[in-house]
Design a protein around this motif. Structure first.
Motif, PDB file in Angstrom:
ATOM      1  N   TYR A 380       0.842  -1.205   0.000  1.00 19.53           N
ATOM      2  CA  TYR A 380       0.000   0.000   0.000  1.00 19.53           C
ATOM      3  C   TYR A 380       0.873   1.250   0.000  1.00 19.53           C
ATOM      4  N   ASP A 381       1.904   1.261   0.845  1.00 12.05           N
ATOM      5  CA  ASP A 381       2.782   2.435   0.916  1.00 12.05           C
ATOM      6  C   ASP A 381       3.520   2.664  -0.399  1.00 12.05           C
ATOM      7  N   VAL A 382       3.964   1.565  -1.028  1.00 10.60           N
ATOM      8  CA  VAL A 382       4.677   1.702  -2.299  1.00 10.60           C
ATOM      9  C   VAL A 382       3.739   2.232  -3.378  1.00 10.60           C
ATOM     10  N   ALA A 383       2.533   1.671  -3.459  1.00  3.56           N
ATOM     11  CA  ALA A 383       1.574   2.124  -4.463  1.00  3.56           C
ATOM     12  C   ALA A 383       1.181   3.581  -4.223  1.00  3.56           C
ATOM     13  N   ARG A 384       1.001   3.950  -2.967  1.00  2.00           N
ATOM     14  CA  ARG A 384       0.670   5.345  -2.650  1.00  2.00           C
ATOM     15  C   ARG A 384       1.837   6.267  -3.004  1.00  2.00           C
ATOM     16  N   HIS A 385       3.062   5.782  -2.795  1.00  3.79           N
ATOM     17  CA  HIS A 385       4.238   6.586  -3.158  1.00  3.79           C
ATOM     18  C   HIS A 385       4.276   6.837  -4.665  1.00  3.79           C
ATOM     19  N   TYR A 386       3.996   5.792  -5.444  1.00  3.13           N
ATOM     20  CA  TYR A 386       3.942   5.985  -6.895  1.00  3.13           C
ATOM     21  C   TYR A 386       2.825   6.958  -7.270  1.00  3.13           C
ATOM     22  N   ARG A 387       1.658   6.795  -6.596  1.00  2.59           N
ATOM     23  CA  ARG A 387       0.510   7.630  -6.915  1.00  2.59           C
ATOM     24  C   ARG A 387       0.740   9.096  -6.552  1.00  2.59           C
ATOM     25  N   ASP A 388       1.313   9.330  -5.388  1.00  2.00           N
ATOM     26  CA  ASP A 388       1.414  10.699  -4.872  1.00  2.00           C
ATOM     27  C   ASP A 388       2.751  11.371  -5.161  1.00  2.00           C
ATOM     28  N   GLU A 389       3.786  10.592  -5.456  1.00  2.00           N
ATOM     29  CA  GLU A 389       5.117  11.183  -5.633  1.00  2.00           C
ATOM     30  C   GLU A 389       5.693  10.927  -7.030  1.00  2.00           C
ATOM     31  N   VAL A 390       5.865   9.672  -7.380  1.00  2.00           N
ATOM     32  CA  VAL A 390       6.591   9.354  -8.613  1.00  2.00           C
ATOM     33  C   VAL A 390       5.824   9.812  -9.846  1.00  2.00           C
ATOM     34  N   VAL A 391       4.546   9.403  -9.942  1.00  2.00           N
ATOM     35  CA  VAL A 391       3.766   9.734 -11.139  1.00  2.00           C
ATOM     36  C   VAL A 391       3.559  11.242 -11.283  1.00  2.00           C
ATOM     37  N   PRO A 392       3.179  11.972 -10.224  1.00  2.00           N
ATOM     38  CA  PRO A 392       3.046  13.435 -10.400  1.00  2.00           C
ATOM     39  C   PRO A 392       4.347  14.119 -10.811  1.00  2.00           C
ATOM     40  N   VAL A 393       5.479  13.677 -10.250  1.00  2.00           N
ATOM     41  CA  VAL A 393       6.758  14.279 -10.627  1.00  2.00           C
ATOM     42  C   VAL A 393       7.059  14.004 -12.098  1.00  2.00           C
ATOM     43  N   ARG A 394       6.802  12.763 -12.534  1.00  2.00           N
ATOM     44  CA  ARG A 394       7.038  12.440 -13.947  1.00  2.00           C
ATOM     45  C   ARG A 394       6.127  13.265 -14.847  1.00  2.00           C
ATOM     46  N   LYS A 395       4.903  13.503 -14.412  1.00  2.00           N
ATOM     47  CA  LYS A 395       3.983  14.313 -15.207  1.00  2.00           C
ATOM     48  C   LYS A 395       4.467  15.768 -15.272  1.00  2.00           C
ATOM     49  N   THR A 396       4.973  16.266 -14.155  1.00  2.00           N
ATOM     50  CA  THR A 396       5.508  17.628 -14.149  1.00  2.00           C
ATOM     51  C   THR A 396       6.685  17.755 -15.106  1.00  2.00           C
ATOM     52  N   ILE A 397       7.568  16.751 -15.086  1.00  2.00           N
ATOM     53  CA  ILE A 397       8.715  16.760 -16.001  1.00  2.00           C
ATOM     54  C   ILE A 397       8.243  16.736 -17.439  1.00  2.00           C
ATOM     55  N   SER A 398       7.227  15.907 -17.718  1.00  2.00           N
ATOM     56  CA  SER A 398       6.705  15.810 -19.075  1.00  2.00           C
ATOM     57  C   SER A 398       6.107  17.139 -19.527  1.00  2.00           C
ATOM     58  N   ASP A 399       5.359  17.801 -18.652  1.00  2.00           N
ATOM     59  CA  ASP A 399       4.758  19.092 -18.998  1.00  2.00           C
ATOM     60  C   ASP A 399       5.829  20.145 -19.256  1.00  2.00           C
ATOM     61  N   GLU A 400       6.857  20.161 -18.419  1.00  2.00           N
ATOM     62  CA  GLU A 400       7.927  21.129 -18.603  1.00  2.00           C
ATOM     63  C   GLU A 400       8.701  20.862 -19.887  1.00  2.00           C
ATOM     64  N   MET A 401       8.917  19.583 -20.179  1.00  2.00           N
ATOM     65  CA  MET A 401       9.627  19.250 -21.414  1.00  2.00           C
ATOM     66  C   MET A 401       8.815  19.663 -22.635  1.00  2.00           C
ATOM     67  N   LEU A 402       7.486  19.501 -22.542  1.00  2.00           N
ATOM     68  CA  LEU A 402       6.632  19.920 -23.649  1.00  2.00           C
ATOM     69  C   LEU A 402       6.694  21.439 -23.848  1.00  2.00           C
ATOM     70  N   LEU A 403       6.719  22.210 -22.757  1.00  2.00           N
ATOM     71  CA  LEU A 403       6.841  23.660 -22.856  1.00  2.00           C
ATOM     72  C   LEU A 403       8.171  24.055 -23.482  1.00  2.00           C
ATOM     73  N   ARG A 404       9.242  23.377 -23.086  1.00  2.00           N
ATOM     74  CA  ARG A 404      10.555  23.682 -23.647  1.00  2.00           C
ATOM     75  C   ARG A 404      10.600  23.348 -25.135  1.00  2.00           C
ATOM     76  N   TYR A 405       9.899  22.251 -25.495  1.00  2.00           N
ATOM     77  CA  TYR A 405       9.879  21.897 -26.916  1.00  2.00           C
ATOM     78  C   TYR A 405       9.108  22.953 -27.717  1.00  2.00           C
ATOM     79  N   ASN A 406       7.963  23.388 -27.176  1.00  2.00           N
ATOM     80  CA  ASN A 406       7.177  24.400 -27.867  1.00  2.00           C
ATOM     81  C   ASN A 406       7.928  25.725 -27.974  1.00  2.00           C
TER      82      ASN A 406
END
Length: 508
Positions: A380-406
């Protein structure tokens, strides 16, 4: 007068025998009520023993109703309880055990011996009615032993039902997770294919190095292999679920949801799980009844160690020169060579074996509870960590990379590289979510098929949690990018390439 008394005595014995033989009869439910009650109380499901065509038709209709929509976790468990043929076969143990109980409660049939002899001036007739007295004397104890064995069989059969339910639940989790992973692998492959095609065209135009082109080709080749592997794992997991549910023919065309249920909002705090398991687990209760039954059987073996057979018979003889002769005979086994010590020693060894098995079952149960609870908490803790930490951070990186590309601060291949980096995060979240639901199922099984009542009220079942952040619910179930390029980027002129082979390397 004497003949009249003997005649009445025989009639009384016959009447008493008939009355005693009718004391033990078959129950209306055949012992299945324990199984059905356990299924309802611990799983909230219906367990059905299919015996007639009407039962079969009812099960078919209920199964069709459940399969007419995307299959939920609870639906898969219900289908398994209705259709699993192995489970239906285990219900036969109830009938066998009850038949043994009824047989133990009935008196042995009396014996009748007839002989006729003759000689030169006459003949003789001998008639003997006999019955095993020892079997009559031990009838109450034997009935009590078989009664406990029947109760033990009820618990063991109910526990087998819970095991089938847990297997179906785990098979469902694996099947949905494998199908979700296969869908994501297909999206990754499509993205890699487009990237490889772009690299090929830029290489042909002389704007791309051989090293960078080889990297894109390698990633595409690996994604094709991973997709094939993911599809095969999805097929295997689905077939395992099909076997667990006992489906065949058109029933195998059921539809699964696109993704696993989300994590519960909160992790329930569970206390005194070992004590709860000791009270709730059916295998421990069955082992206790087995030990009690063996103990009673040991007492019976000690009581009958010297006399194994005791028969009493009524004689009615006739000879031409003597007339009628009446009397009785007693047949007793003389313990001259065998004093029953081996039989008692065997019974004592069986009792000690049963007692030690009971102790080991309890020890294993406590260990399984601790292990499964630790796995459930950790997953549960690992899945919550992915849900609340890893995935949001990866999404933030993806959004920033898209802005830099644009803003023309990053190349298309940097954008593709970022998409590849997200693959591990998405797959990690899928695996973590799968591990949690599997661990929760193991915990429920180790506790006897259900969580403590307080935990059950706090933990959602197979419904999606509304409190899950959007970054956690959307990113894992969707591709990192539907194509390797954002919608605002200038897409290169590409041609379709084969999804199962790398793009043409001409001009390398």
């Amino acid at each position: 007068m004497k003949r009249y008394l003997v005649h009445n005595r025989v009639i009384c014995i016959a009447i008493a025998t008939v009355l005693l033989a009718g004391c033990t009869t078959f129950s209306k439910d055949g012992g299945f009520n324990t199984v059905s009650t356990t299924a309802f109380e611990r799983l909230g499901k219906d367990a059905v023993y299919v015996k007639t065509d009407a039962d079969r038709d009812a099960v078919f209709q209920r199964t069709q109703e459940l399969l007419s929509k995307p299959l939920g976790m609870d639906d898969a468990v219900q289908v398994a309880l209705l259709n699993n043929s192995g489970l239906q076969a285990s219900y036969g143990e109830l009938g066998i055990s009850e038949a043994d109980l009824v047989q133990a409660g009935r008196l042995p049939n009396p014996g009748f011996t007839f002989s006729r002899t003759h000689w030169s001036d006459g003949f003789g007739i001998s008639r003997t009615f006999s019955m095993g007295v020892l079997a009559v004397l031990t009838l109450p104890v034997a009935t009590r032993i078989e009664s406990r064995r029947f109760e033990q069989t009820k618990l063991e059969t109910a526990n087998a039902m819970l095991a089938v339910a847990a297997d179906a639940r785990k098979a469902y989790v694996n099947a949905v997770a494998a199908e979700q992973a296969a869908l994501y692998a297909a999206q990754v492959k499509d993205s890699a294919e487009a990237g490889a095609e772009l690299a090929l065209r830029m290489r042909q135009a002389g704007n791309f190095s051989k090293l960078d082109y080889a990297r894109e080709q390698a990633f595409y080749a690996e994604s094709v292999a991973q997709l094939a592997k993911a599809k095969q794992q999805s097929v295997m997991a689905r077939e395992k679920l099909t076997r667990a549910m006992g489906l065949w023919g058109s029933g195998t065309q059921y539809k699964l949801p696109d993704r696993l249920p989300d994590l519960p909002k909160d992790r329930p705090q569970l206390d005194d799980l070992e004590s709860f398991a000791m009270r709730n687990r059916l295998d421990i209760q069955a082992a206790q009844l087995r030990t009690q039954s063996v103990a009673t059987s040991l007492g019976l073996s000690q009581a009958t160690r010297f006399i194994n057979a005791l028969d009493v018979g009524y004689l009615d003889n006739f000879e031409t020169d003597k007339g009628h002769e009446h009397g009785y005979e007693i047949s007793v086994e003389i313990p001259l060579f065998d004093w029953g010590s081996a039989k008692v020693a065997r019974a004592e060894a069986i009792y000690m074996q049963s007692a030690n098995r009971l102790a080991q079952t309890a020890i294993d149960a406590r260990s399984e509870v601790r292990e499964s609870y630790s796995a459930c908490v950790t997953s549960y803790d690992v899945a919550r960590h992915y849900r609340d930490e890893v995935v949001p951070v990866r999404k933030t990186i993806s959004d920033e990379m898209l802005l830099r590309y644009n803003g023309m601060l990053a190349s298309v291949f940097e954008l593709l590289a970022d998409s590849r980096d997200q693959i591990a995060a998405v797959n990690g979240y899928i695996d973590a979510l799968k591990d949690y639901w599997l661990a929760q199922t193991e915990l429920q099984q180790s506790l006897g098929g259900r969580l403590p009542p307080l935990a059950m009220t706090q933990t959602p079942g197979a419904e999606h949690s509304e409190a899950t952040p959007a970054a956690a619910t959307q990113t894992p179930s969707a591709p990192v990018q539907d194509s390797p390029l954002p919608a605002s980027a200038p897409a290169p002129a590409t041609q379709s390439t084969s999804p199962t082979s790398p793009p043409n390397s001409e001009g390398q």
